[in-house]
Design a protein around this motif. Structure first.
Motif, mmCIF file in Angstrom:
data_model
loop_
_atom_site.group_PDB
_atom_site.id
_atom_site.type_symbol
_atom_site.label_atom_id
_atom_site.label_comp_id
_atom_site.label_asym_id
_atom_site.label_seq_id
_atom_site.Cartn_x
_atom_site.Cartn_y
_atom_site.Cartn_z
ATOM 1 N N SER A 143 -11.349 87.195 -30.472
ATOM 2 C CA SER A 143 -10.554 88.384 -30.792
ATOM 3 C C SER A 143 -11.482 89.363 -31.484
ATOM 4 O O SER A 143 -12.531 88.963 -32.019
ATOM 5 C CB SER A 143 -9.418 87.990 -31.744
ATOM 6 N N VAL A 150 -9.561 92.044 -40.137
ATOM 7 C CA VAL A 150 -8.272 92.678 -39.871
ATOM 8 C C VAL A 150 -7.363 92.358 -41.052
ATOM 9 O O VAL A 150 -7.191 91.183 -41.411
ATOM 10 C CB VAL A 150 -7.652 92.160 -38.547
ATOM 11 N N TYR A 156 -6.097 83.861 -39.082
ATOM 12 C CA TYR A 156 -6.423 84.212 -37.689
ATOM 13 C C TYR A 156 -7.882 84.646 -37.578
ATOM 14 O O TYR A 156 -8.602 84.212 -36.663
ATOM 15 C CB TYR A 156 -5.478 85.314 -37.213
ATOM 16 N N THR A 188 -6.098 94.397 -29.399
ATOM 17 C CA THR A 188 -4.664 94.091 -29.453
ATOM 18 C C THR A 188 -3.910 94.454 -28.177
ATOM 19 O O THR A 188 -4.108 95.517 -27.605
ATOM 20 C CB THR A 188 -4.041 94.839 -30.647
ATOM 21 N N MET A 194 2.258 89.820 -32.004
ATOM 22 C CA MET A 194 1.698 90.840 -32.890
ATOM 23 C C MET A 194 2.736 91.475 -33.808
ATOM 24 O O MET A 194 2.397 92.206 -34.740
ATOM 25 C CB MET A 194 1.032 91.938 -32.049
ATOM 26 N N ARG A 201 2.121 96.174 -41.223
ATOM 27 C CA ARG A 201 1.218 97.331 -41.234
ATOM 28 C C ARG A 201 1.998 98.644 -41.303
ATOM 29 O O ARG A 201 1.521 99.622 -41.856
ATOM 30 C CB ARG A 201 0.363 97.267 -39.958
ATOM 31 N N THR A 213 -2.042 101.292 -35.575
ATOM 32 C CA THR A 213 -2.954 100.432 -34.810
ATOM 33 C C THR A 213 -3.678 101.219 -33.732
ATOM 34 O O THR A 213 -4.885 101.065 -33.528
ATOM 35 C CB THR A 213 -2.168 99.266 -34.189
ATOM 36 N N LYS A 216 -6.948 102.872 -34.288
ATOM 37 C CA LYS A 216 -8.163 102.061 -34.347
ATOM 38 C C LYS A 216 -8.867 101.965 -32.983
ATOM 39 O O LYS A 216 -9.955 101.414 -32.888
ATOM 40 C CB LYS A 216 -7.817 100.629 -34.810
ATOM 41 N N TYR A 217 -8.216 102.481 -31.941
ATOM 42 C CA TYR A 217 -8.713 102.282 -30.577
ATOM 43 C C TYR A 217 -9.180 103.603 -29.972
ATOM 44 O O TYR A 217 -8.372 104.394 -29.482
ATOM 45 C CB TYR A 217 -7.629 101.612 -29.716
ATOM 46 N N MET A 254 -12.774 99.407 -30.173
ATOM 47 C CA MET A 254 -12.251 99.148 -31.532
ATOM 48 C C MET A 254 -13.330 98.667 -32.498
ATOM 49 O O MET A 254 -13.372 99.079 -33.657
ATOM 50 C CB MET A 254 -11.107 98.137 -31.429
#
Ligand code: 1HS
Length: 257
Positions: A143, A150, A156, A188, A194, A201, A213, A216-217, A254
């Motif tokens: 991951s 994270v 995790y 993700t 999730m 979050r 989220t 972040k991408y 990411m």
């Protein structure tokens, strides 16, 4: 179909849903006979039935990947039915909840057991037949959480870090014996797994957590199961014949920022 996996037998753990199901479909479309392993017997059977109905060879096997006897029996049944395993995708995984100060011990144990120990046990169970077949490809599932921290995901992150390190160890040990071992680090995908993290979050609001989220991408979207399945196909097939011990990030950038 281009037949990139024609004549191959592939075992996919966690094959009953998500990335595993997308990969089962893609591998079957590329000619592989597929063992769909999942702790959820019904889900595994549904996927195997779907593949068989569309002309593929597939069987369902039920096992908890963290229980050695179950894994061994599932692999035995698979090899008896389809033949030696050429490709193993250690995809089965679970998430965790919480930062290190609030994470509970059971959650930690479960996360390490399924993600890390499961990769070890399944690989160990498959190796005799893979070696007897003259080699193969093992694909592990890490991951982005194995590469960057994270928040609120302590167990995790640790478990996926273990999978990444185990991959390097396995690649060194198994390369001389004709087995390549690589690891995918997906970004993700929005799945039920999730949702607890996204909710935390977003301060209790999943939609707000999703929006945070997405920032972040760099690529501007989250991953889809097919994005990861396509990477697994590359690592499974002969186009990656010189690739072993690699970490393939499939994360929309990411981990690059
Ligand atoms: C669950 C998957 O492996 C991704 S880990 C969480 C990454 S992110 O949501 O913080 O981008």
């Amino acid at each position: 179909m281009t037949g990139r996996l024609s004549g191959k037998v592939a075992l996919i753990t966690g094959g009953g849903a998500g990335i595993g199901r997308a990969t089962a479909r893609l591998f079957a479309a590329e000619g592989a006979a597929v063992g769909v392993l999942d702790v959820d017997r019904v889900a595994a059977a549904q996927v195997a039935d779907e593949l068989a109905a569309t002309g593929g060879r597939a069987i369902a096997v039920a096992a908890n990947v963290s229980v050695d006897a179950e894994v061994r029996e599932a692999v035995r049944a698979l090899v008896e039915s389809l033949g030696p395993v050429n490709v193993l995708y250690n995809n089965a995984g679970v998430a965790s909840t919480g930062a290190v100060d609030v994470a509970d011990e059971d959650d930690w144990d479960r996360c390490m057991a399924i993600n890390a120990k499961g990769t070890f046990l399944t690989s160990r169970a498959v190796l005799p037949s893979m070696l007897a077949a003259g080699g193969g490809s093992i694909i592990n599932q890490a991951s982005v959480a194995a590469i960057v921290g994270v928040a609120d995901f302590a167990a995790y992150c640790a478990a996926k870090g273990a999978v990444l390190a185990l991959t390097r160890s396995m690649s060194v040990d198994l390369a001389p014996r004709g087995i390549r071992v690589n690891v995918i680090a997906p970004g993700t995908i929005y799945t039920p797994m999730m949702e607890p993290l996204l909710k935390a979050r977003g301060g209790g609001d999943v939609e707000r957590g999703l929006a945070t989220t997405l920032e972040k991408y760099p690529i501007g979207r989250l991953a889809q199961p097919y994005d990861i399945a396509a990477a697994a196909l590359y690592l499974a097939g002969s186009e990656s014949a010189f690739v072993t011990g690699s970490v393939l990030t499939v994360d929309g950038g990411m981990t690059s920022q």
